[in-house]
Design an enzyme around this catalytic site. Structure first.
Site, PDB file in Angstrom:
ATOM      1  N   ASP A 240       0.847  -1.190   0.000  1.00 22.62           N
ATOM      2  CA  ASP A 240       0.000   0.000   0.000  1.00 22.62           C
ATOM      3  C   ASP A 240       0.885   1.243   0.000  1.00 22.62           C
ATOM      4  O   ASP A 240       1.819   1.352   0.810  1.00 22.62           O
ATOM      5  CB  ASP A 240      -0.904  -0.009   1.233  1.00 22.62           C
ATOM      6  N   HIS A 253      -6.849  14.204  -8.578  1.00 28.84           N
ATOM      7  CA  HIS A 253      -6.807  12.799  -9.000  1.00 28.84           C
ATOM      8  C   HIS A 253      -5.944  12.554 -10.239  1.00 28.84           C
ATOM      9  O   HIS A 253      -5.311  11.495 -10.334  1.00 28.84           O
ATOM     10  CB  HIS A 253      -8.235  12.295  -9.228  1.00 28.84           C
ATOM     11  N   ASP A 257      -3.256   9.659 -10.342  1.00 34.76           N
ATOM     12  CA  ASP A 257      -3.223   8.603 -11.362  1.00 34.76           C
ATOM     13  C   ASP A 257      -1.824   8.443 -11.947  1.00 34.76           C
ATOM     14  O   ASP A 257      -1.360   7.327 -12.199  1.00 34.76           O
ATOM     15  CB  ASP A 257      -4.217   8.920 -12.477  1.00 34.76           C
ATOM     16  N   GLU A 283      -4.823   2.355  -4.090  1.00 36.59           N
ATOM     17  CA  GLU A 283      -3.366   2.471  -4.104  1.00 36.59           C
ATOM     18  C   GLU A 283      -2.691   1.192  -3.611  1.00 36.59           C
ATOM     19  O   GLU A 283      -1.532   1.201  -3.219  1.00 36.59           O
ATOM     20  CB  GLU A 283      -2.912   3.660  -3.235  1.00 36.59           C
TER      21      GLU A 283
END
Length: 360
Positions: A240, A253, A257, A283
């Protein structure tokens, strides 16, 4: 002594009988010829009827052939035998990615080729000419051949080459049967390729191009079975990205990305060829790998963590990641393995992040 002739020139009874007998012989000969011709036509009709039945059986089977590799095997092995042929070859041109992928994985059947070939304008019947391509590299040259160009949806797909005994395919023979077969092969091949394409899309993460969670879960059972069969350790790593939400909140975002894509590339460069890497969600990333013991598994997990640190955030800081690791227990199923890796990931995050924690 010959019978006397009539003075009027009319045939004698003997001559009349001779002429009648000759006419009877001619008539019988013609009847025999017509009967032989009729038997030949009936035999040909029965043969054509049997061929049509075989073709219908092949067509129905083609429509049901999925996945793509099963259709390719049937085109090379099953259908030629059902149609009374010596063999077949399929030259896919231009190479389709879905077919090429089978070559990479080693699943491409012998007799299927990826190459640039010059397609004939129409069905070609005859013999293998010296200057022509080798249409059957996997078998001996046939006595005769038929080359069927494959077109579907306005696209050229390749050549389906059929091998027959000498005289089976001749330049002057009708091609209605072969045209029907070519159309069915092209349609079935196009459908199978599209089906494989859609399936690949369903199993891939559209952002990173990695396998998605569904794909990893499908591969999990296979990995567990292979691990037990080969008596090798199977490790599951869940990774993570630390504080990823802050990147989205601060930079949006699209920036998040881009980070995910870069992390995916870094992880892909750090795994081995046989490892299964997937974007597990958000993620979070997952890796399934065969290892030799706990130390090798922990070393691999550290390698993944360090790979993430090569990626910088939009602020210019090196990213960090938390990793949970679990090794498959002898009596454990795949789902339990992932659950223990997830619990270890939670421990890594609770212990301060940027570390690897192994499950008990």
């Amino acid at each position: 002594m010959y019978p006397p002739s009539s003075s009027t020139g009319s045939a004698s009874p003997w001559q009349t009988e001779t002429m009648a007998a000759s006419e009877d012989d001619d008539l019988h000969a013609e009847v025999r010829h017509l009967r032989a011709r009729l038997e030949e036509l009936l035999e040909r009709a029965h043969a054509n009827e049997a061929t049509q039945r075989r073709l219908q059986t092949v067509e129905l089977d083609m429509l049901r052939r999925y996945p793509l590799v099963d259709l390719l095997r049937a085109l090379i092995l099953d259908y030629p035998e059902q149609l009374g042929l010596q063999g077949a070859a399929l030259h896919v041109c231009p190479p389709q990615p879905e077919v090429s992928a089978l070559g990479v994985s080693g699943d491409l059947p012998s007799g299927v080729y990826l190459a640039e070939v010059v397609p004939p304008e129409d069905i070609h019947l005859g013999t293998l000419e010296a200057e022509s391509p080798d249409w059957f590299p996997h078998q001996a040259s046939p006595g005769s051949l038929a080359l069927l160009p494959l077109h579907a949806g306005g696209q050229y797909l390749g050549i389906y080459a059929l091998a027959g005994e000498a005289g089976r395919f001749q330049p002057n023979q009708g091609t209605a049967f072969l045209q029907r077969l070519a159309a069915m092969v092209a349609t079935s091949l196009d459908n199978a390729i599209n089906h494989a394409r859609l399936e690949e899309m369903a199993l891939s993460d559209p952002l990173t191009g990695l396998d998605n969670r569904r794909s990893l879960e499908r591969r999990l059972g296979e990995a567990v079975a292979r691990s037990r069969r080969q008596a090798r350790d199977l490790a599951c790593l869940l990774l993570d990205i630390d504080y990823f939400k802050a990147i989205n909140d601060r930079h949006g975002h699209p920036a998040g990305d881009r980070v995910l894509v870069e992390v995916a590339e870094a992880l892909a460069s750090a795994v081995r060829g046989g490892d299964a890497l997937a974007r597990y969600g958000g993620e979070e990333f997952a890796v399934l790998m065969e290892v030799e013991g706990a130390e090798a598994a922990e070393a691999a997990a550290e390698r993944m963590r360090m790979a993430v640190s090569t990626v910088t955030s939009p602020d210019g800081d090196a990213l960090t990641a938390s990793v949970g690791l679990a090794l498959l227990d002898p009596a454990e199923e795949g789902e339990a393995l992932v659950e223990r890796a997830d619990a270890a990931l939670y421990q890594a995050k609770a212990a301060g992040r940027d570390r690897v924690e192994a499950a008990d």
